[in-house]
Write a protein that holds these residues in place. Structure first.
Motif, PDB file in Angstrom:
ATOM      1  N   GLY A 354      16.799  15.039  11.738  1.00 26.51           N
ATOM      2  CA  GLY A 354      17.124  13.740  12.304  1.00 26.51           C
ATOM      3  C   GLY A 354      16.199  12.623  11.877  1.00 26.51           C
ATOM      4  O   GLY A 354      16.407  11.473  12.257  1.00 26.51           O
ATOM      5  N   VAL A 355      15.164  12.942  11.078  1.00 26.53           N
ATOM      6  CA  VAL A 355      14.217  11.925  10.600  1.00 26.53           C
ATOM      7  C   VAL A 355      14.607  11.523   9.181  1.00 26.53           C
ATOM      8  O   VAL A 355      14.638  12.362   8.276  1.00 26.53           O
ATOM      9  CB  VAL A 355      12.770  12.456  10.637  1.00 26.53           C
ATOM     10  N   ALA A 356      14.905  10.245   8.985  1.00 20.28           N
ATOM     11  CA  ALA A 356      15.254   9.752   7.652  1.00 20.28           C
ATOM     12  C   ALA A 356      14.010   9.476   6.826  1.00 20.28           C
ATOM     13  O   ALA A 356      14.003   9.687   5.609  1.00 20.28           O
ATOM     14  CB  ALA A 356      16.099   8.487   7.766  1.00 20.28           C
ATOM     15  N   ALA A 357      12.944   8.998   7.470  1.00 19.58           N
ATOM     16  CA  ALA A 357      11.707   8.675   6.749  1.00 19.58           C
ATOM     17  C   ALA A 357      10.576   8.587   7.756  1.00 19.58           C
ATOM     18  O   ALA A 357      10.792   8.340   8.946  1.00 19.58           O
ATOM     19  CB  ALA A 357      11.848   7.358   5.996  1.00 19.58           C
ATOM     20  N   ALA A 358       9.365   8.797   7.270  1.00 18.99           N
ATOM     21  CA  ALA A 358       8.156   8.620   8.079  1.00 18.99           C
ATOM     22  C   ALA A 358       7.065   8.084   7.167  1.00 18.99           C
ATOM     23  O   ALA A 358       6.990   8.448   5.988  1.00 18.99           O
ATOM     24  CB  ALA A 358       7.731   9.936   8.721  1.00 18.99           C
ATOM     25  N   TRP A 359       6.219   7.206   7.707  1.00 16.30           N
ATOM     26  CA  TRP A 359       5.183   6.608   6.874  1.00 16.30           C
ATOM     27  C   TRP A 359       4.015   6.153   7.739  1.00 16.30           C
ATOM     28  O   TRP A 359       4.109   6.124   8.974  1.00 16.30           O
ATOM     29  CB  TRP A 359       5.743   5.436   6.069  1.00 16.30           C
ATOM     30  N   SER A 360       2.911   5.791   7.084  1.00 14.75           N
ATOM     31  CA  SER A 360       1.691   5.386   7.776  1.00 14.75           C
ATOM     32  C   SER A 360       0.857   4.522   6.845  1.00 14.75           C
ATOM     33  O   SER A 360       1.185   4.375   5.647  1.00 14.75           O
ATOM     34  CB  SER A 360       0.890   6.622   8.190  1.00 14.75           C
ATOM     35  N   PRO A 361      -0.256   3.928   7.320  1.00 16.28           N
ATOM     36  CA  PRO A 361      -1.117   3.132   6.428  1.00 16.28           C
ATOM     37  C   PRO A 361      -1.682   3.925   5.258  1.00 16.28           C
ATOM     38  O   PRO A 361      -2.033   3.329   4.229  1.00 16.28           O
ATOM     39  CB  PRO A 361      -2.239   2.658   7.373  1.00 16.28           C
ATOM     40  N   ALA A 362      -1.759   5.251   5.380  1.00 22.78           N
ATOM     41  CA  ALA A 362      -2.285   6.060   4.273  1.00 22.78           C
ATOM     42  C   ALA A 362      -1.401   5.973   3.037  1.00 22.78           C
ATOM     43  O   ALA A 362      -1.866   6.232   1.912  1.00 22.78           O
ATOM     44  CB  ALA A 362      -2.428   7.518   4.712  1.00 22.78           C
ATOM     45  N   ASP A 363      -0.123   5.597   3.224  1.00 22.99           N
ATOM     46  CA  ASP A 363       0.793   5.536   2.082  1.00 22.99           C
ATOM     47  C   ASP A 363       0.455   4.393   1.127  1.00 22.99           C
ATOM     48  O   ASP A 363       0.938   4.381  -0.008  1.00 22.99           O
ATOM     49  CB  ASP A 363       2.236   5.389   2.571  1.00 22.99           C
ATOM     50  N   LEU A 364      -0.359   3.442   1.571  1.00 18.98           N
ATOM     51  CA  LEU A 364      -0.776   2.377   0.668  1.00 18.98           C
ATOM     52  C   LEU A 364      -1.443   2.949  -0.586  1.00 18.98           C
ATOM     53  O   LEU A 364      -1.262   2.438  -1.695  1.00 18.98           O
ATOM     54  CB  LEU A 364      -1.751   1.436   1.386  1.00 18.98           C
ATOM     55  N   PHE A 365      -2.184   4.047  -0.416  1.00 22.62           N
ATOM     56  CA  PHE A 365      -2.988   4.577  -1.519  1.00 22.62           C
ATOM     57  C   PHE A 365      -2.150   5.381  -2.517  1.00 22.62           C
ATOM     58  O   PHE A 365      -2.669   5.792  -3.547  1.00 22.62           O
ATOM     59  CB  PHE A 365      -4.122   5.433  -0.966  1.00 22.62           C
ATOM     60  N   SER A 366      -0.876   5.587  -2.219  1.00 22.49           N
ATOM     61  CA  SER A 366      -0.034   6.338  -3.151  1.00 22.49           C
ATOM     62  C   SER A 366       0.302   5.538  -4.404  1.00 22.49           C
ATOM     63  O   SER A 366       0.822   6.098  -5.373  1.00 22.49           O
ATOM     64  CB  SER A 366       1.260   6.773  -2.458  1.00 22.49           C
ATOM     65  N   THR A 367       0.018   4.225  -4.389  1.00 20.03           N
ATOM     66  CA  THR A 367       0.256   3.405  -5.583  1.00 20.03           C
ATOM     67  C   THR A 367      -1.005   2.700  -6.065  1.00 20.03           C
ATOM     68  O   THR A 367      -0.923   1.829  -6.937  1.00 20.03           O
ATOM     69  CB  THR A 367       1.349   2.346  -5.308  1.00 20.03           C
ATOM     70  N   VAL A 368      -2.158   3.034  -5.496  1.00 23.51           N
ATOM     71  CA  VAL A 368      -3.411   2.401  -5.915  1.00 23.51           C
ATOM     72  C   VAL A 368      -3.924   3.110  -7.169  1.00 23.51           C
ATOM     73  O   VAL A 368      -4.333   4.269  -7.124  1.00 23.51           O
ATOM     74  CB  VAL A 368      -4.463   2.451  -4.798  1.00 23.51           C
TER      75      VAL A 368
END
Length: 741
Positions: A354-368
């Motif tokens: 039932g979860v389409a997506a989940a995210w947090s501030p840590a995801d910022l670093f996935s493109t750094v």
């Protein structure tokens, strides 16, 4: 007849007044209006909505033909500007301020707008950054989202918002006959869809149906004393209010009182209607007790409900339109180990049904991108995290999910469209809370493997935790991408993770060449010049140093080599600065070399290609699995430990709290049985008491199906239950109080 018509008019006015009270006067929007005030998620939710400014935000979602095209990326900024200019709009948060951070070899970050890149690069970077994708875009690039804060009612500002979107230049492709945008409040007001008047309507309808259509009021048109008539009215009111009055929420209790008033008013209307028809009163003396068949059926319904009552659940779903669930995290987000624990929680949530997506501030670093590093990752040092956050402080996704002081942030869950309704969303809340209780490491001790003072046993524990977390994370990433690892691949991933954490590998000849090249560049660029022979000796000495990640003596070795080469030509301050910089640069060469080998081993173990979104995520997980900073769970109160406080908030959490309060409130409703028993005893003596089961039977039948099927009772079901109990109370009290005509 005129008198009867007058009675009908008065009764109809009373019923209308009850329904008006049920609808309630116009009030300011309050997302917590029907939430139990003492529930932890409500108290935390109020604080979160206030601290991050989410309480009044409305999500506007528009369908766009390729949101990453050049024209549409330019139009996104125009849409934000026009939305902000609509009367009554306080602020607009959109995707144009999404930032892309890069870090140079000296650790200095810079930022640029993600959407300023070309179409393919912008799409790739957004898809790698889960928080940017989760807040602002659909995975297929066919939807864009804006968040607006509107003063007062959204309906007043809606025409202006719609016109702003039309005039923005976005290539909109709404469904035929649909609105130009879909608007959903992040924390909706549960009263928006008539939650208060529905129980009153159903209670009144039940009583009217019983009195007029079912029994034609004949028991009530007989010789009822004033006390008997009052008893019938009281029974109706008790039944209508029973599912509501025990709930510790003021709005719910007011709704129950309104339902009780509507039931009493409907009773008066029904009696007046029957008397206006001048029907001949019947002699209802045939039954001193309920007929045996009726009594048996009534008792069977009540007994069946009692048997299945442990399965009875409540799921009000008053916040059904809330698109998201928020997990509030209070911790120091500048600490790498905290970010990695939040990352672990986020990745676990992505796998929930039932979860389409989940995210947090840590995801910022996935493109750094960090210059020279083979993969992206959460930095190993808090100072580096702070620099990246400071550079991205105006990022629109970060503004929605991280407090300015970095001590509070959100893990956000977006529900799947069309996911199971009441049970599905409440189940997600339950699973998140269960995971936080059993799996979350709430207190972390920090171990830096570069520190020589770390004890050997602590190193073993830290490296073991790194290995297990890395293998588990790779498995989660693959599962989320739909790539299930085979048993053989799982074992290979575990071996690669242990190697990454405990025994970094190297190609000695290639590593020596890389270290030599890096050392030569450092020496050649140094302001104090050496003769060529001296330079070569210094380069060779630097390249020969071990630079092991756990070797804390490396800085002393570098200092000794540099001091020997330059002698008194450099000051002590210059020597200290040179030692720190060169040590970091050469250690980074060793780490990059080892990381490339470990990453290749991990991709091979998981049978993944070298490129792709999943491969990039696995590369990052492997790189982070090298350490050197590890957070291990420790006992609360441990000195210098970092704490992580987690609470589930948002509309679905409010609904779960309300549902639990309502289920608890149904138990005091059993007092209705005692109240009815006393009332029937007063009205008809022991003969009147025999009608108790008949009075309870409609309510038991109304709740039995939900209990047997384990389907939660929603507001419709609870309102229907109240109406059935009101009608049952009227029937039982009327027969108990009747007199011969």
């Amino acid at each position: 007849m005129p008198r009867s018509r007058s009675q009908i008019g008065v009764a109809a006015a009373a019923l209308a007044a009850a329904l008006v009270v049920g609808a309630g006067p116009a009030r300011a929007a309050d997302t917590f209006a029907w939430a139990p005030a003492n529930a932890p998620c409500v108290q935390r939710g109020r604080a979160v909505a206030r601290a991050l400014g989410l309480g009044g935000l409305v999500e506007l979602s528009v369908e766009v033909d390729n949101v990453f095209s050049d024209a549409n990326r330019a139009a996104l900024g125009e849409a934000e500007r026009r939305l902000a200019g609509v009367r009554g709009v306080h602020r607009v948060i959109g995707p144009t301020n999404l930032l892309d951070v890069a870090v140079d070899a000296d650790g200095q970050p810079t930022a640029r707008a993600v959407l300023s890149r070309d179409a393919d690069d912008a799409r790739a970077r957004v898809q790698r950054r889960a928080d940017a994708l989760g807040w602002f875009f659909s995975t297929n690039g066919r939807a864009a989202r804006f968040y607006v804060e509107v003063e007062g009612d959204l309906g007043t500002a809606w025409p202006g918002l719609a016109n702003a979107l039309r005039a923005s230049g976005l290539d909109l492709v709404p469904e035929p006959g649909a609105d130009i945008a879909v608007a959903r409040a992040l924390w909706p007001d549960p009263r928006a869809h008539g939650a208060r008047w529905l129980p009153a309507m159903l209670a009144g309808a039940w009583v009217l149906f019983l009195v007029v259509a079912g029994y034609k009021a004949r028991p009530l048109t007989g010789r009822l004393s004033a006390g008997g008539a009052a008893g019938v009215a009281v029974a109706a009111m008790l039944g209508a209010a029973a599912p509501f009055w025990g709930v510790d929420v003021l709005g719910v209790r007011v709704t129950g009182a309104t339902a009780a008033g509507a039931a009493a008013a409907a009773l008066v209307v029904g009696v007046a209607l029957e008397r206006a028809r001048a029907a001949k009163p019947g002699r209802w003396n045939r039954f001193a007790h309920p007929p045996a068949a009726v009594q048996a059926l009534a008792l069977a319904a009540v007994a069946a409900l009692a048997w299945f009552s442990p399965q009875l659940r409540v799921g009000t779903h008053q916040w059904s339109e809330a698109p998201m669930l928020f997990v509030d995290v209070r911790a120091d987000f500048d600490q790498p180990v905290v970010l990695r624990e939040v990352q672990r929680l986020t990745e676990a949530l992505r796998l929930q049904p039932g979860v389409a997506a989940a995210w947090s501030p840590a995801d910022l670093f996935s493109t750094v991108d960090v210059e020279g590093e083979p993969a992206r990752r959460v930095p190993a040092d808090a100072a580096d995290v702070k620099r990246v956050f400071a550079q991205a402080r105006f990022d629109s996704a970060l503004a929605l999910e991280l407090a300015p002081d970095h001590h509070e942030g959100l893990v956000v869950v977006r529900f799947e469209d069309g996911a199971p309704g009441i049970p599905g969303r409440l189940a997600i809340v339950d699973r998140v809370e269960a995971w936080a209780r059993t799996e979350l490491r709430r207190t972390l001790g920090v171990i830096d493997l570069r520190d020589a003072a770390v004890k050997p046993e602590a190193r073993v524990v830290a490296k073991g935790l790194l290995a297990s977390d890395t293998s588990a994370r790779v498995a989660r990433l693959c599962a989320f991408a739909g790539r299930q690892l085979t048993p053989g691949e799982t074992l290979a991933v575990e071996r690669a993770a242990r190697q990454t954490a405990a025994l970094p590998v190297a190609d000695p000849a290639r590593l020596a060449g890389e270290l030599t090249e890096a050392a030569r560049a450092l020496v050649a660029g140094y302001p104090v010049r050496l003769r060529p022979a001296e330079q070569e000796r210094l380069v060779a000495a630097l390249a020969a140093l071990p630079f092991e990640p756990d070797d804390a003596t490396g800085e002393v070795d570098v200092r000794s080599v540099v001091a020997t080469a330059f002698g008194d030509r450099v000051t002590s301050a210059m020597l200290a600065d040179t030692t720190a910089i060169w040590r970091r640069r050469l250690e980074a060469v060793r780490r990059r070399h080892t990381a490339r080998l470990d990453i290749a081993a991990m991709l091979s173990a998981a049978s993944l290609p070298a490129d792709g979104v999943l491969s990039d995520a696995v590369r990052s997980a492997t790189f982070e699995g090298m350490g050197p900073v590890v957070g291990i769970p420790v006992a609360p109160g441990t000195p210098h430990a970092l704490s992580i406080d987690v609470a589930v908030t948002g509309g679905a959490a409010n609904d779960a709290a309300l549902s639990k309060a309502w289920l608890a409130g149904l138990r005091p409703g059993l007092g209705l049985v005692v109240a009815w028993a006393v009332l029937l005893l007063m009205l008809g003596g022991f003969d009147g008491l025999t009608w108790l089961s008949v009075g309870l039977a409609p309510g038991a039948a109304a709740a039995l199906a939900a209990a047997v099927a384990s389907e939660p009772l929603g507001l419709w079901g609870l309102a229907f239950l109240g109406g059935a109990l009101a009608a049952g109370g009227v029937m039982a009290a009327a027969f108990a109080a009747r007199r011969a005509s």
